[in-house]
Design a protein around this motif. Structure first.
Motif, mmCIF file in Angstrom:
data_model
loop_
_atom_site.group_PDB
_atom_site.id
_atom_site.type_symbol
_atom_site.label_atom_id
_atom_site.label_comp_id
_atom_site.label_asym_id
_atom_site.label_seq_id
_atom_site.Cartn_x
_atom_site.Cartn_y
_atom_site.Cartn_z
ATOM 1 N N VAL A 189 -3.395 2.521 10.337
ATOM 2 C CA VAL A 189 -2.794 3.357 9.150
ATOM 3 C C VAL A 189 -2.319 4.620 9.662
ATOM 4 C CG1 VAL A 189 -3.685 4.838 7.233
ATOM 5 C CG2 VAL A 189 -4.682 2.666 7.673
ATOM 6 N N TRP A 224 -5.693 8.870 3.076
ATOM 7 C CA TRP A 224 -5.977 7.312 3.148
ATOM 8 C C TRP A 224 -7.489 7.329 3.785
ATOM 9 C CZ3 TRP A 224 -2.167 3.466 2.560
ATOM 10 C CH2 TRP A 224 -0.726 3.824 1.996
ATOM 11 N N VAL A 245 -4.622 10.662 6.895
ATOM 12 C CA VAL A 245 -5.925 9.743 7.108
ATOM 13 C C VAL A 245 -7.122 10.537 7.511
ATOM 14 C CG1 VAL A 245 -5.375 8.881 9.295
ATOM 15 C CG2 VAL A 245 -6.696 7.464 8.070
ATOM 16 N N ALA A 298 1.135 4.082 -2.736
ATOM 17 C CA ALA A 298 0.861 5.772 -2.668
ATOM 18 C C ALA A 298 2.072 6.598 -2.856
ATOM 19 C CB ALA A 298 0.329 6.089 -1.261
ATOM 20 N N HIS A 342 0.595 -1.054 -0.082
ATOM 21 C CA HIS A 342 -0.013 -0.199 -0.019
ATOM 22 C C HIS A 342 0.973 1.195 -0.039
ATOM 23 C CE1 HIS A 342 -3.031 -2.733 2.295
ATOM 24 N NE2 HIS A 342 -3.327 -2.672 1.017
#
Length: 231
Positions: free
Chosen positions: A60, A36, A72, A22, A18
């Motif tokens: 996260v 996110w 996030v 990104a 991930h």
């Protein structure tokens, strides 16, 4: 106008794949920010995800804490029912004005875009940044694969095969048949052979997940003894 990308997913748990995706998108598209979006319940899931939203959100946050361009959001925190992409985007549009939107997505999910809820509006609003799958697949649908050539041959573009590129082009063709124009680009990135399901399996088997996830995430998982009894 800022250039902001959305990266949504279960992140159950978040892992290096991930993060590489990104970072690749951030650099290639010259983004100002990647947001996110942990989902509470994805549309394709029959029931609630294994870990609570709060645990997944915390992981996260731990993983991206030292990255100034990563943030996030908790827009899904109180969502009732499935987390549709269009409703997520609309919620973020209300919070972030004067933004050019991008959507970071893996190839397998991108292939399903023509079936997403309200996909015409969504497709027109974002530019799509598509990451290759971690391994070439020999079982893709005839609707989204070429034929008659050796499509698994690697191209000169990092991580991509001819089959993967043909699969993307078929998605674009299907959308065009619906009079939907879509802006997109491929993300050349190294293959990261790590998946959330593999990490959960390792946890159940009490195997080390060191170097499969950021150290802060590994510490969080082991500290709370997550993924011990369920997938």
């Amino acid at each position: 106008m800022q250039k902001v990308a959305i990266l949504g997913g279960a992140f159950d748990p978040i892992h290096w794949g991930h993060l590489v995706m990104a970072e690749t998108a951030l650099q290639q598209a010259a983004l100002d920010q990647v947001i996110w979006v942990p989902t509470r319940l994805a549309p394709h899931k029959a029931q609630q995800l294994g870990l609570s939203f709060e645990h997944r959100l915390q992981m996260v946050q731990q993983a991206i804490a030292d990255h100034p361009a990563f943030a996030v959001t908790q827009v899904e925190a109180n969502r009732v029912g499935p987390s549709f992409a269009i409703t997520t985007l609309q919620a973020l549009q209300e919070l972030h004005l004067q933004v050019q939107w991008y959507w970071i997505i893996g190839l397998d999910a991108f292939r399903t875009l023509p079936r997403w809820y309200d996909h015409a509006k969504l497709a027109a609003t974002c530019e799509w940044l598509v990451a290759p799958r971690s391994q070439p697949s020999n079982s893709c649908s005839p609707d989204f694969c070429g034929s008659g050539n050796d499509l698994t041959t690697l191209t000169t573009e990092l991580g991509w095969t001819a089959e993967m590129i043909a699969s993307c082009e078929q998605v674009i063709a299907v959308m065009a048949q619906q009079s939907i124009a879509i802006r997109w680009q491929r993300l050349p990135m190294p293959v990261v052979g790590v998946s959330s399901s593999l990490i959960r399996q390792y946890c159940r088997e009490q195997r080390s997940i060191r170097y499969l996830v950021p150290e802060a995430v590994r510490t969080y998982i082991t500290g709370y003894q997550l993924y011990q009894n369920h997938d």
